[in-house]
Design an enzyme around this catalytic site. Structure first.
Site, PDB file in Angstrom:
ATOM      1  N   PRO A 265     -27.994   2.907 -24.893  1.00  0.00           N
ATOM      2  CA  PRO A 265     -28.365   1.515 -25.099  1.00  0.00           C
ATOM      3  C   PRO A 265     -28.795   0.838 -23.803  1.00  0.00           C
ATOM      4  O   PRO A 265     -28.413   1.283 -22.720  1.00  0.00           O
ATOM      5  CB  PRO A 265     -27.091   0.873 -25.644  1.00  0.00           C
ATOM      6  CG  PRO A 265     -26.022   1.908 -25.540  1.00  0.00           C
ATOM      7  CD  PRO A 265     -26.565   3.109 -24.872  1.00  0.00           C
ATOM      8  N   GLU A 266     -29.594  -0.225 -23.944  1.00  0.00           N
ATOM      9  CA  GLU A 266     -30.099  -0.956 -22.788  1.00  0.00           C
ATOM     10  C   GLU A 266     -29.496  -2.363 -22.780  1.00  0.00           C
ATOM     11  O   GLU A 266     -28.591  -2.650 -23.554  1.00  0.00           O
ATOM     12  CB  GLU A 266     -31.630  -0.992 -22.831  1.00  0.00           C
ATOM     13  CG  GLU A 266     -32.231   0.423 -22.983  1.00  0.00           C
ATOM     14  CD  GLU A 266     -33.752   0.429 -23.097  1.00  0.00           C
ATOM     15  OE1 GLU A 266     -34.390  -0.520 -22.624  1.00  0.00           O
ATOM     16  OE2 GLU A 266     -34.294   1.389 -23.661  1.00  0.00           O
TER      17      GLU A 266
ATOM     18  N   ARG B 232     -43.428  -3.071  -3.341  1.00  0.00           N
ATOM     19  CA  ARG B 232     -43.426  -1.753  -3.970  1.00  0.00           C
ATOM     20  C   ARG B 232     -44.847  -1.252  -4.153  1.00  0.00           C
ATOM     21  O   ARG B 232     -45.782  -2.022  -4.303  1.00  0.00           O
ATOM     22  CB  ARG B 232     -42.743  -1.837  -5.343  1.00  0.00           C
ATOM     23  CG  ARG B 232     -41.320  -2.330  -5.277  1.00  0.00           C
ATOM     24  CD  ARG B 232     -40.426  -1.274  -4.660  1.00  0.00           C
ATOM     25  NE  ARG B 232     -39.031  -1.690  -4.684  1.00  0.00           N
ATOM     26  CZ  ARG B 232     -38.020  -0.851  -4.892  1.00  0.00           C
ATOM     27  NH1 ARG B 232     -38.241   0.433  -5.060  1.00  0.00           N
ATOM     28  NH2 ARG B 232     -36.785  -1.306  -4.882  1.00  0.00           N
TER      29      ARG B 232
ATOM     30  N   ARG C 133     -22.149  12.575 -26.823  1.00  0.00           N
ATOM     31  CA  ARG C 133     -22.774  13.431 -25.819  1.00  0.00           C
ATOM     32  C   ARG C 133     -22.064  13.399 -24.474  1.00  0.00           C
ATOM     33  O   ARG C 133     -22.555  13.981 -23.496  1.00  0.00           O
ATOM     34  CB  ARG C 133     -24.259  13.067 -25.695  1.00  0.00           C
ATOM     35  CG  ARG C 133     -24.987  13.539 -26.959  1.00  0.00           C
ATOM     36  CD  ARG C 133     -26.242  12.765 -27.220  1.00  0.00           C
ATOM     37  NE  ARG C 133     -27.385  13.335 -26.511  1.00  0.00           N
ATOM     38  CZ  ARG C 133     -28.634  12.967 -26.731  1.00  0.00           C
ATOM     39  NH1 ARG C 133     -28.899  12.038 -27.618  1.00  0.00           N
ATOM     40  NH2 ARG C 133     -29.604  13.508 -26.072  1.00  0.00           N
TER      41      ARG C 133
END
Ligand SMILES: [Zn+2]
Length: 278
Positions: free
Chosen positions: A2-3, A156, A117
């Site tokens: 999940p985010e 960046r 997992r």
């Protein structure tokens, strides 16, 4: 998965169940879940027992159970990272063999951490800031202004997709919401950060915030059945995704079939017309 939106959903929905509860007993069924004190089940349980949960908050993709002694003196926190398949639920809703940590609380409440997992991790620490110190800004915080984003991105040079996945650059985004944000901003995931003009950066900034806010309003995305909310329900944002998991379906904006490409080893979804690589 999940985010940020899924973790925010977990935090908001757990808080009314957990706030003010005392931790009476803790069971751990997989020692490697315990990151701090590392793999020490006995110390982990002994430390938590008797402490009170004074609040439930979020930083990036971490769930934070704020801890206090006697409901008054701040003690530190129990941090939980769900990683790929972790679930925090208030009733047994997974296979028993996937249950890793169980918190028995006052008021006959029980918090279960399922992790099929096994990548999920839990910390108990007096200094949660040390665990969280590397994280970039929260994209929905008042401190994350457009000038702040402009300054950070101007430093960046790399491709946008891996940059937005980098938790030190910006906290909380993962594969789903990076793809969705880049589509909303009409930017190709391979665009180099140093090729964006001021207008591109503004669109990306607004797209990130709008994408996350909409997903929170829909209680997150349940994809492949991995994410469930604390009450066992699913999120609803999977119905609102524009590109993620939509390969070969028509773009809602222009009708071109959505393509699945690979960017920095991650499966990535784009509309090749709406997101040209200029
Ligand atoms: Zn399109």
């Amino acid at each position: 998965l999940p985010e940020l939106p899924e973790v925010e959903t977990v935090v908001r929905e757990l808080a009314p169940h957990l706030q003010g509860r005392r931790i009476l007993d803790v069971e751990v069924d997989w020692a490697r879940t315990i990151q701090q004190p590392q793999e020490d089940i006995d110390l982990f349980c002994a430390t938590l027992c008797g402490l009170d949960i004074s609040g439930v908050t979020r930083r990036a993709k971490y769930v934070i159970l704020e801890l206090a002694q006697d409901n008054a003196t701040p003690w530190g926190a129990c941090l939980i990272h769900l990683r790929m398949s972790g679930r925090l639920v208030m009733q047994p809703t997974g296979r028993p063999e996937h249950l890793r940590v169980t918190w028995h609380l006052s008021g006959r409440k029980t918090l279960y951490f399922y992790n099929m997992r096994k990548f999920g991790r839990v910390w108990v620490t007096r200094h949660p800031g040390q665990v969280l110190s590397e994280l970039g800004p929260e994209p929905l915080s008042a401190a994350f202004t457009l000038p702040v984003f402009e300054k950070r991105i101007s430093q960046r040079r790399g491709m946008l997709k891996p940059l937005l996945l980098n938790q030190q650059f910006i906290a909380g985004l993962g594969n789903i919401y990076v793809d969705e944000s880049l589509f909303q901003a009409r930017l190709h995931p391979k665009r180099k950060a140093d090729t964006l003009d001021k207008e591109d950066v503004r669109r990306l900034y607004e797209a990130i915030q709008a994408t996350l806010r909409q997903a929170i309003a829909k209680h997150g995305t349940t994809f492949d059945g991995l994410f469930v909310r604390p009450d066992g329900e699913t999120g609803r944002q999977q119905e609102g995704l524009a590109v993620y998991g939509q390969a070969d379906l028509p773009c809602a904006r222009c009708g071109t079939p959505i393509e699945r490409i690979t960017v920095g080893q991650r499966g990535t979804h784009i509309c090749p017309v709406c997101q040209p690589l200029v």
